[in-house]
Write a protein that holds these residues in place. Structure first.
Motif, short mmCIF file in Angstrom:
data_model
loop_
_atom_site.label_atom_id
_atom_site.label_comp_id
_atom_site.label_asym_id
_atom_site.label_seq_id
_atom_site.Cartn_x
_atom_site.Cartn_y
_atom_site.Cartn_z
N PHE A 1 50.04 0.59 33.64
CA PHE A 1 51.31 -0.05 33.32
C PHE A 1 51.06 -1.18 32.31
O PHE A 1 50.21 -2.05 32.53
N LEU A 2 51.79 -1.15 31.20
CA LEU A 2 51.73 -2.22 30.20
C LEU A 2 53.11 -2.86 30.16
O LEU A 2 54.08 -2.24 29.72
N VAL A 3 53.21 -4.12 30.61
CA VAL A 3 54.50 -4.73 30.91
C VAL A 3 54.73 -5.98 30.05
O VAL A 3 53.93 -6.91 30.06
N ASP A 4 55.82 -5.97 29.33
CA ASP A 4 56.27 -7.11 28.53
C ASP A 4 56.68 -8.26 29.45
O ASP A 4 57.44 -8.09 30.39
N SER A 5 56.13 -9.46 29.18
CA SER A 5 56.56 -10.64 29.94
C SER A 5 56.87 -11.79 28.98
O SER A 5 56.49 -12.93 29.19
N SER A 6 57.57 -11.46 27.89
CA SER A 6 57.88 -12.44 26.85
C SER A 6 59.03 -13.35 27.27
O SER A 6 59.69 -13.14 28.28
N TRP A 7 59.24 -14.40 26.47
CA TRP A 7 60.29 -15.38 26.77
C TRP A 7 61.67 -14.73 26.80
O TRP A 7 62.55 -15.17 27.55
N VAL B 1 47.57 8.33 31.87
CA VAL B 1 49.01 8.13 31.67
C VAL B 1 49.29 6.65 31.47
O VAL B 1 48.83 5.81 32.25
N VAL B 2 50.04 6.33 30.43
CA VAL B 2 50.44 4.94 30.14
C VAL B 2 51.95 4.84 30.25
O VAL B 2 52.68 5.66 29.70
N VAL B 3 52.41 3.80 30.96
CA VAL B 3 53.84 3.49 31.03
C VAL B 3 54.05 2.11 30.41
O VAL B 3 53.55 1.11 30.92
N VAL B 4 54.74 2.06 29.27
CA VAL B 4 55.01 0.80 28.57
C VAL B 4 56.44 0.36 28.87
O VAL B 4 57.38 1.16 28.78
N LEU B 5 56.62 -0.90 29.24
CA LEU B 5 57.96 -1.44 29.47
C LEU B 5 58.15 -2.67 28.59
O LEU B 5 57.37 -3.61 28.64
#
Length: 526
Positions: A40-46, A144-148
């Protein structure tokens, strides 16, 4: 990664999350008994904010739980948060059970920052998709990669997405609110209707879980073949071979008291490498006013000899820290064929630079020479003392590690090993094999190669042509292949269309095309 202690609040969150799980009870094993490594690659930006990140946590918890229902212990999970910089939450081998993974997800904190999705993908490739980090790719396990993400990336996603695609990794892209559909499609595998999900609200994330699980199951079920390893000279493979150089600041910026701590970092890394003529070769140099080579790639045959040489290193001192001159020395003398370098055989070449202060000379010439040669460069610095210099010379900014103080340096060995092992395994990730001869009829095919590329790139191009030739019906009345190189405005034919009447003759001519010291291509007559 340390394991999180559960607080009473987590128990309450567990009850809340359980109500969000999709109804997958008694669902048949859609993966046909196959295993999968899921990242899992998860965006945690402002732009996301704390409130919306809570919905992301719930989504990840529910998705992981649902995947565990259908894949059981055959499914392993890793998670990376990214903003300006990617950060590992846990690796595939961090937790032995999915329950511990779920506990970590519930306790995961929001970080905030920018949106560098490309850097996040690159970090995933180099730091997570490696055997040392738990990847089972070499066993044929599906990757398997899951990008959010919730917005447009501030950097390029195309290059790392292409690397993943060529490696056969299944990528699912999940966009929320301001995510850019074209960018999601750039990252995702085909077909897009099962690999791209774009929703208007974080609340809707829970509604796509079942479709995502079904799509992921289908991808795993279709993936059953183990990856191919590219052979190199000496009987090893490109995935377990490397030329590794350590370049260490020996000036007063480190100091006599701290030098043993830096030496311990090198010892810790070497102790965990498979050292040998056909596997990993190691060289080392110190630098101050001038570079000082301590041993070459071909100086020692065994790990024990290298460890003894490293233990014997002594502090040199001096008020100069000429990193630029040291980089030029590495490019010219430490990685060359006469020093034991194996770039011409397709072996990845790597450099680890330890610096405790900004360089006192210009690093641009040495940096250009290393990048032209395709050398993969990492950096280690104390606090932010040399971050700018190291980020400029590193292959990627994420390859620069910063220790808070000298005592923390020796503990960075594991993280550096992840980078090194990841690069060894992924250097040839984009070398595909043709598996069948196709009836193409008469064709004249010419390959045009840029001779200014580094050794590794030229060798990859040559290997591509060689594999292509291997599968073609070569002959005057079938397929004829030619090859030429160019440098600026100069074009030089290397293989004429009508010069080889058989596949064996053509392969022999292609095999002897090699990059030489000034990065031009030469053709040795067989």
């Amino acid at each position: 990664m340390g394991r999180h202690r559960l607080l009473p609040l987590c128990a309450l969150l567990g009850v809340l999350f359980a109500g969000l799980l999709p109804n997958l009870d008694a669902q048949e094993d859609c993966t046909q008994g196959l295993a999968a490594d899921i990242y899992f690659l998860v965006d945690s930006s402002w732009s996301m904010g704390e409130e919306n990140f809570e919905h992301v946590r719930q989504f990840l918890y529910s998705l992981t739980h649902a995947l565990h229902q259908v894949g059981g212990d055959r499914f392993k999970f890793a998670l990376v948060q990214y903003n300006n910089r990617p950060e590992t939450e846990f690796q595939l081998n961090s937790y032995p059970t999915t329950q511990e993974v779920l506990a970590h997800i519930k306790a995961m904190s929001y970080r905030g920052g920018g949106t560098r999705t490309g850097l996040g993908l690159d970090f995933l490739i180099h730091a997570h998709m490696t055997t040392a980090s738990g990847s089972r790719a070499v066993e044929g396990v599906a990757q398997v990669v899951v990008v959010l993400t919730d917005g447009r990336s501030q950097d390029d996603v195309a290059k790392p997405a292409q690397v993943l695609r060529l490696a056969g990794v299944e990528v699912f892209a999940v966009g929320v609110q301001d995510a850019v559909d074209s960018e999601l499609r750039e990252m995702a595998s085909q077909p897009h209707d099962t690999h791209v999900f774009n929703v208007d609200s974080f609340l809707i994330l829970r509604d796509i879980i079942q479709d995502l699980v079904v799509g992921l199951c289908g991808a795993v079920a279709q993936s059953g073949s183990a990856p191919n390893e590219a052979p190199v000279a000496g009987g090893g493979t490109a995935q377990d071979s490397a030329d590794l150089v350590f370049l260490i600041d020996g000036s007063q910026n480190v100091g006599a008291a701290n030098f043993p701590l830096v030496r311990d970092l090198v010892l810790r890394i070497v102790e965990n490498l498979d050292v040998g003529r056909d596997t990993v070769q190691v060289a080392l140099a110190l630098y101050g006013a001038n570079p000082e080579i301590k041993f070459y790639l071909n100086s020692y045959d065994s790990k024990a000899s290298i460890l003894e040489a490293v233990k014997g290193l002594t502090y040199s001192g001096g008020d100069k820290s000429n990193l630029g001159a040291a980089l030029e020395e590495v490019a010219e003398n430490l990685l060359s064929q006469r020093a034991g370098g194996r770039a011409d055989d397709g072996v990845p070449q790597m450099l680890v630079v330890f610096s405790a202060a900004p360089s006192t000379d210009d690093t641009s010439a040495g940096d250009r020479a290393l990048k032209r040669a395709g050398v993969i460069t990492f950096g280690v610095t104390i606090a932010d003392t040399a971050t700018a210099d190291l980020e400029a010379v590193a292959t990627d900014r994420s390859f620069v590690l910063s220790a808070p103080d000298f005592r923390a340096v020796a503990n960075m060995g594991d993280q550096l090993l992840q980078f090194i092992n990841g690069e060894v395994e992924s250097t040839n990730i984009n070398q595909n094999e043709f598996t069948e001869v196709i009836a193409v009829g008469k064709r004249d095919i010419i390959f045009l190669v840029d001779s200014t590329m580094g050794s590794q790139a030229v060798n990859s191009a040559r290997e591509f042509v060689r594999m292509f030739v291997k599968t073609m019906p070569i002959g005057p009345d079938e397929v004829q292949v030619g090859m030429a190189i160019f440098r600026e405005s100069v074009l030089q034919p290397m293989v004429d269309l009508n010069s080889h009447g058989s596949r064996d003759e053509l392969e022999a001519s292609v095999d002897v095309i090699k990059p030489n010291q000034d990065r031009k291509l030469t053709l040795e007559q067989p």
